[in-house]
Design a protein around this motif. Structure first.
Motif, PDB file in Angstrom:
ATOM      1  N   CYS A 498       0.827  -1.207   0.000  1.00  0.00           N
ATOM      2  CA  CYS A 498       0.000   0.000   0.000  1.00  0.00           C
ATOM      3  C   CYS A 498       0.861   1.257   0.000  1.00  0.00           C
ATOM      4  O   CYS A 498       0.518   2.270  -0.636  1.00  0.00           O
ATOM      5  N   LEU A 499       1.985   1.209   0.695  1.00  0.00           N
ATOM      6  CA  LEU A 499       2.860   2.371   0.744  1.00  0.00           C
ATOM      7  C   LEU A 499       3.435   2.700  -0.636  1.00  0.00           C
ATOM      8  O   LEU A 499       3.598   3.875  -0.984  1.00  0.00           O
ATOM      9  N   VAL A 500       3.702   1.670  -1.430  1.00  0.00           N
ATOM     10  CA  VAL A 500       4.184   1.915  -2.797  1.00  0.00           C
ATOM     11  C   VAL A 500       3.129   2.698  -3.573  1.00  0.00           C
ATOM     12  O   VAL A 500       3.429   3.719  -4.213  1.00  0.00           O
ATOM     13  N   ARG A 501       1.903   2.224  -3.527  1.00  0.00           N
ATOM     14  CA  ARG A 501       0.837   2.912  -4.271  1.00  0.00           C
ATOM     15  C   ARG A 501       0.652   4.341  -3.770  1.00  0.00           C
ATOM     16  O   ARG A 501       0.551   5.288  -4.567  1.00  0.00           O
ATOM     17  N   SER A 502       0.606   4.512  -2.457  1.00  0.00           N
ATOM     18  CA  SER A 502       0.319   5.829  -1.906  1.00  0.00           C
ATOM     19  C   SER A 502       1.442   6.818  -2.189  1.00  0.00           C
ATOM     20  O   SER A 502       1.196   7.972  -2.558  1.00  0.00           O
ATOM     21  N   ALA A 554       0.249  -6.791  -4.910  1.00  0.00           N
ATOM     22  CA  ALA A 554       1.551  -6.610  -5.557  1.00  0.00           C
ATOM     23  C   ALA A 554       1.400  -6.393  -7.055  1.00  0.00           C
ATOM     24  O   ALA A 554       2.122  -5.594  -7.660  1.00  0.00           O
ATOM     25  N   ILE A 555       0.431  -7.064  -7.664  1.00  0.00           N
ATOM     26  CA  ILE A 555       0.199  -6.907  -9.105  1.00  0.00           C
ATOM     27  C   ILE A 555      -0.522  -5.588  -9.390  1.00  0.00           C
ATOM     28  O   ILE A 555      -0.097  -4.786 -10.230  1.00  0.00           O
ATOM     29  N   ALA A 556      -1.606  -5.333  -8.674  1.00  0.00           N
ATOM     30  CA  ALA A 556      -2.420  -4.145  -8.953  1.00  0.00           C
ATOM     31  C   ALA A 556      -1.665  -2.860  -8.668  1.00  0.00           C
ATOM     32  O   ALA A 556      -1.893  -1.842  -9.338  1.00  0.00           O
ATOM     33  N   PHE A 557      -0.743  -2.887  -7.701  1.00  0.00           N
ATOM     34  CA  PHE A 557      -0.003  -1.679  -7.346  1.00  0.00           C
ATOM     35  C   PHE A 557       1.349  -1.601  -8.059  1.00  0.00           C
ATOM     36  O   PHE A 557       2.164  -0.734  -7.737  1.00  0.00           O
ATOM     37  N   ASP A 558       1.573  -2.519  -9.017  1.00  0.00           N
ATOM     38  CA  ASP A 558       2.788  -2.504  -9.836  1.00  0.00           C
ATOM     39  C   ASP A 558       4.050  -2.493  -8.955  1.00  0.00           C
ATOM     40  O   ASP A 558       4.953  -1.682  -9.131  1.00  0.00           O
ATOM     41  N   VAL A 559       4.099  -3.442  -8.027  1.00  0.00           N
ATOM     42  CA  VAL A 559       5.224  -3.538  -7.109  1.00  0.00           C
ATOM     43  C   VAL A 559       6.316  -4.460  -7.661  1.00  0.00           C
ATOM     44  O   VAL A 559       7.462  -4.377  -7.248  1.00  0.00           O
ATOM     45  N   LEU A 560       5.963  -5.320  -8.603  1.00  0.00           N
ATOM     46  CA  LEU A 560       6.851  -6.399  -9.026  1.00  0.00           C
ATOM     47  C   LEU A 560       7.535  -6.102 -10.353  1.00  0.00           C
ATOM     48  O   LEU A 560       6.974  -5.418 -11.220  1.00  0.00           O
ATOM     49  N   ASP A 561       8.717  -6.659 -10.511  1.00  0.00           N
ATOM     50  CA  ASP A 561       9.391  -6.649 -11.805  1.00  0.00           C
ATOM     51  C   ASP A 561       8.678  -7.617 -12.744  1.00  0.00           C
ATOM     52  O   ASP A 561       7.866  -8.444 -12.319  1.00  0.00           O
ATOM     53  N   ALA A 562       8.996  -7.516 -14.036  1.00  0.00           N
ATOM     54  CA  ALA A 562       8.233  -8.243 -15.065  1.00  0.00           C
ATOM     55  C   ALA A 562       8.180  -9.746 -14.810  1.00  0.00           C
ATOM     56  O   ALA A 562       7.102 -10.360 -14.872  1.00  0.00           O
ATOM     57  N   ASP A 563       9.336 -10.379 -14.528  1.00  0.00           N
ATOM     58  CA  ASP A 563       9.336 -11.835 -14.330  1.00  0.00           C
ATOM     59  C   ASP A 563       8.536 -12.222 -13.098  1.00  0.00           C
ATOM     60  O   ASP A 563       7.748 -13.182 -13.129  1.00  0.00           O
ATOM     61  N   ASP A 564       8.727 -11.487 -12.012  1.00  0.00           N
ATOM     62  CA  ASP A 564       7.987 -11.781 -10.785  1.00  0.00           C
ATOM     63  C   ASP A 564       6.495 -11.515 -10.971  1.00  0.00           C
ATOM     64  O   ASP A 564       5.645 -12.225 -10.423  1.00  0.00           O
ATOM     65  N   ARG A 565       6.167 -10.484 -11.752  1.00  0.00           N
ATOM     66  CA  ARG A 565       4.755 -10.175 -11.996  1.00  0.00           C
ATOM     67  C   ARG A 565       4.080 -11.327 -12.733  1.00  0.00           C
ATOM     68  O   ARG A 565       2.971 -11.739 -12.368  1.00  0.00           O
ATOM     69  N   ALA A 566       4.724 -11.850 -13.750  1.00  0.00           N
ATOM     70  CA  ALA A 566       4.157 -12.973 -14.496  1.00  0.00           C
ATOM     71  C   ALA A 566       3.988 -14.188 -13.590  1.00  0.00           C
ATOM     72  O   ALA A 566       2.938 -14.856 -13.617  1.00  0.00           O
ATOM     73  N   ALA A 567       5.012 -14.470 -12.779  1.00  0.00           N
ATOM     74  CA  ALA A 567       4.927 -15.604 -11.868  1.00  0.00           C
ATOM     75  C   ALA A 567       3.841 -15.401 -10.825  1.00  0.00           C
ATOM     76  O   ALA A 567       3.110 -16.338 -10.464  1.00  0.00           O
ATOM     77  N   ALA A 568       3.717 -14.162 -10.333  1.00  0.00           N
ATOM     78  CA  ALA A 568       2.689 -13.855  -9.344  1.00  0.00           C
ATOM     79  C   ALA A 568       1.296 -14.020  -9.931  1.00  0.00           C
ATOM     80  O   ALA A 568       0.373 -14.509  -9.262  1.00  0.00           O
ATOM     81  N   GLY A 569       1.137 -13.622 -11.190  1.00  0.00           N
ATOM     82  CA  GLY A 569      -0.154 -13.808 -11.850  1.00  0.00           C
ATOM     83  C   GLY A 569      -0.522 -15.272 -11.957  1.00  0.00           C
ATOM     84  O   GLY A 569      -1.679 -15.664 -11.727  1.00  0.00           O
ATOM     85  N   GLU A 570       0.451 -16.109 -12.296  1.00  0.00           N
ATOM     86  CA  GLU A 570       0.196 -17.553 -12.383  1.00  0.00           C
ATOM     87  C   GLU A 570      -0.167 -18.126 -11.018  1.00  0.00           C
ATOM     88  O   GLU A 570      -1.075 -18.943 -10.888  1.00  0.00           O
ATOM     89  N   ARG A 571       0.584 -17.700  -9.990  1.00  0.00           N
ATOM     90  CA  ARG A 571       0.305 -18.210  -8.648  1.00  0.00           C
ATOM     91  C   ARG A 571      -1.052 -17.745  -8.160  1.00  0.00           C
ATOM     92  O   ARG A 571      -1.801 -18.514  -7.535  1.00  0.00           O
ATOM     93  N   LEU A 572      -1.393 -16.498  -8.415  1.00  0.00           N
ATOM     94  CA  LEU A 572      -2.704 -15.987  -8.018  1.00  0.00           C
ATOM     95  C   LEU A 572      -3.810 -16.791  -8.674  1.00  0.00           C
ATOM     96  O   LEU A 572      -4.769 -17.215  -8.005  1.00  0.00           O
TER      97      LEU A 572
END
Length: 748
Positions: A498-502, A554-572
């Motif tokens: 949340c702090l990243v987004r804010s 983490a995905i909605a607030f764009d906290v992750l780098d591209a590879d981690d974002r893709a992996a996080a999407g799969e895990r979600l």
């Protein structure tokens, strides 16, 4: 000269019984004939709530004036043009001011808090008259005014009202005295007034198994009952209110300490009753003592909320989703009553900041909330500026600081709090997106700065927001009923995301406000926090606590780098499937989980999550007959019994924040620039919905989007105001740049 808008007026109080309402009045001859009045303005306010009348006629159709603000720093006054009332009358002019307890002396809060701003209520008013010859006259509350008892023997926002019609026209005099009020707190009202919006007749009247006469209005609403009745003098009609039935009887346990009970005593003649110094959240009412037969023509429910123009519409091929949107709309109606509250029915009804932080984007699409939320944010700033740690309170206005908690209850200290405190940034962000008002964004920026500065001491040397107390993913459906904060998501992971987004949006707001150094400061904080999050909380695409909420944020607030974002999407997506598409998020994750799925290419999973009907899900309450959004996913259990938790409201909009995703992704109507100066038309169809229609009344005019499946084809039609630029993105990836007009496109 004076800057006091009520110059010369005294705030008047009386020695009335605490529960009763008082009428203050004066009758006077004007300096000139009333036909010579060319201008007449009445300004009034109260510590409490007031109703003003001239010669017996209300000066306005608003109710519960002056509304609820942070009275210590902002006491709103209303200005009414009353020329027609004054000039249209004859003889002496009579001014009446009815004064009730309202929020100022409302015994507010939960768990026995009984919080008040003071024990004495008061009212003040000024009537300024201008005559045809240019002369003026000012009438003010003060010397010469009288006070008297009224037919209102009891008035409480939580407990209801007692009106004894036998006392109408038979007042007793009361002593009047002046009350000391800090006049520097007076501010002109900018928040829309609370008004009667519509009326509903009963859809069914019947006898319960226990012998009560029950009435169903078919819709969970906020307001009161209005009725006209005749019966023997002294007959008492008792009205009790509740949102649901439980085992065939009125389900009043969720009201906790709120009596929600109106009593009307008949005069023997034809009596009309309308309890305008209270409000209730209800769909059902029990009526006891009614003389004769109670029919659908005997009474009506008056729907009350702050004035808001409807701006957004949505419909689709799935009637359950349509009902979900309906429930979100009605939840906003009921909870946008002077302040954005958590719920409108029990002993709470407070401006919880976390609820509106989650819901502000949906709210700004459904209704024009520009003035309503702008004014509330002024209270948030005042409360934050004056709080001991200069942090955003959990509720605004913060009446809980006056709570008289019983010995066996206390609230832990809450300083900087993610989501709740982030309302100082997320609500202005929603308003900026919807309305693009740079001046107002600049006004909101100081509270953003205060919030982030209050957070900084709780950021550890690691760069993580992992110190202090957090409410986290409040009301995780897997948490026990009595432990709403026992979420799967690590609260520090939630707070740091949340702090990243804010910080990122605060940097944008600071730039708009001309605060270049602050813009750089918050941009650095956002970047540093983002780096700390990925370093400490992410390993091989797995986020600490490995649950849906942490991935969604983490995905909605764009906290992750591209590879981690893709992996996080799969895990979600895997976690969502593993739960059988039932909801596994609370307050923190729910507004963002469908966004996170669709933005990482898991559209089918997002639709499946939206359309699931077993408990917990968005559509489970719909299938259970809900007409507003519930506080808990299972506020009512499948067997028709009410959840055993202390917090069980059936009108809580926070979990309805998925509406924002429905409008933008299913409906396809998205802002591409603040204030919809540019729009993006991008419906993303998914399994289970075959067509959708969405519209939104922007500041530039109405934008409408309609799409449907036609065999193997996707057909889109959009209507844009003249001159409004838009990019249309079709499911096959084709992009069309257009400006204004009607456009019909097809895609594979």
């Amino acid at each position: 000269m004076t800057n006091d808008p009520l110059d010369g007026a005294r705030f008047l109080g009386s020695d009335a019984e605490r529960a009763a309402a008082t009428r203050f009045w004066v009758e006077l001859d004007l300096d000139r004939p009333r036909t010579e009045v060319t201008g007449a303005v009445l300004r009034a306010t109260a510590h409490g709530v007031y109703e003003a009348r001239l010669d017996g006629t209300p000066v306005s159709d608003s109710v519960l004036d002056p509304g609820w603000t942070s009275y210590e720093w902002r006491l709103a006054y209303q200005e009414h043009d009353v020329r027609a009332l004054v000039a249209g009358g004859a003889g002496p002019l009579r001014i009446d001011l009815l004064l009730g307890n309202g929020w100022y002396r409302g015994d507010l809060g939960f768990a026995g808090a009984r919080a008040n701003y003071g024990e004495e209520i008061a009212v003040a008013a000024v009537l300024d008259l201008t005559y045809r010859d240019g002369s003026t006259q000012r009438v003010v509350t003060g010397e010469g005014w009288s006070a008297e008892t009224t037919e209102i023997l009891r008035n409480s926002l939580y407990d209801g009202q007692t009106i004894d019609a036998r006392r109408r026209g038979h007042p007793s005099p009361l002593a009047v005295h002046e009350v000391d009020v800090d006049r520097s707190t007076l501010v002109a009202t900018t928040r829309p007034p609370v008004r009667r919006q519509e009326t509903l007749r009963p859809v069914e009247i019947w006898q319960s198994p226990g012998g009560s006469t029950l009435v169903d209005f078919g819709q969970n609403l906020v307001g009161w009952l209005r009725l006209t009745v005749q019966g023997p003098a002294g007959t008492e009609i008792e009205i009790r209110h509740a949102e649901v039935l439980e085992h065939g009887e009125l389900g009043t346990r969720p009201l906790r300490g709120a009596a929600a009970r109106d009593v009307f005593v008949l005069s023997g003649g034809v009596d009309t009753f309308e309890p305008t110094l209270t409000f209730h959240g209800f769909r059902y009412a029990s009526v006891a003592g009614w003389p004769g037969e109670l029919t659908a023509d005997s009474l009506e429910a008056v729907v009350v909320h702050s004035e808001m123009a409807r701006t957004g519409t949505f419909s689709c091929s799935d009637p359950d989703v349509n009902q979900l949107v309906h429930n979100s709309v009605w939840g906003q109606k009921g909870n946008f009553l002077s302040v954005p509250t958590d719920c409108p029915q029990r002993d709470e009804r407070l401006g919880w900041t976390g609820d509106i932080a989650a819901y502000a984007a949906s709210a700004a699409f459904q209704f024009d909330t520009a003035d309503f939320l702008h004014d509330w944010l002024a209270d948030l700033h005042a409360e934050t500026e004056h709080s001991p740690d200069r942090g955003v309170p959990l509720v605004v206005p913060d009446v809980l600081k006056y709570a008289r908690w019983p010995a066996d209850f206390s609230l832990p200290p809450w300083a900087a709090t993610a989501i709740w405190g982030d309302a100082s940034i997320w609500v202005p962000q929603a308003l900026w997106t919807a309305y693009g008002d740079a001046g107002r964004l600049a006004e909101h920026y100081p509270a953003m700065k205060l919030h982030l500065e209050s957070v900084e001491p709780y950021v550890s040397p690691t760069g993580l927001w992992d110190l202090g107390n957090q409410l986290g993913d409040w009301l995780d459906p897997d948490a026990p009923p009595g432990e709403p904060d026992a979420a799967k998501a690590d609260p520090s992971v939630v707070a740091t995301a949340c702090l990243v987004r804010s910080a990122r949006f605060a940097a944008e707001a600071a730039a708009v406000a001309g605060e270049a150094a602050d813009a750089e400061r918050w941009a650095r904080l956002a970047a540093r926090t983002r780096t700390a999050f990925t370093e400490h909380y992410v390993q091989d695409g797995v986020i600490r606590s490995d649950c849906t909420t942490v991935y969604a944020l983490a995905i909605a607030f764009d906290v992750l780098d591209a590879d981690d974002r893709a992996a996080a999407g799969e895990r979600l997506a895997a976690l969502v499937r593993a739960a059988g598409y039932t909801v596994t998020t609370g307050f923190a994750g729910t507004p963002f989980i469908t966004w996170a799925l669709s933005e990482t290419g898991h559209v089918e999973d997002a639709y499946a999550l939206l359309l699931e009907t077993s408990c917990p899900s968005w559509l489970y309450p719909v299938r259970m007959g809900a007409t507003t959004v519930w506080e808990r996913w299972d506020s009512m259990l499948p067997d028709g019994s009410i959840n055993s938790g202390e917090m069980t409201s059936f009108n809580h909009y926070a979990l309805g924040a998925v509406a924002d995703w429905i409008y933008q992704v299913v409906g396809g109507l998205r802002p591409a620039a603040p204030g919809y100066d540019r729009v993006r038309i991008e419906p993303v169809p998914g399994p289970g919905i075959d067509w959708a229609e969405t519209s939104y009344e922007t500041r530039h005019g109405r934008v409408a989007v309609a799409w449907r499946r036609d065999g193997d084809r996707f057909v889109l039609e959009t209507t844009l105001p003249d001159g409004l630029p838009a990019e249309i993105v079709l499911p096959d990836g084709r992009v069309e740049e257009v400006v204004g007009g009607v456009h019909r496109l097809t895609s594979a």
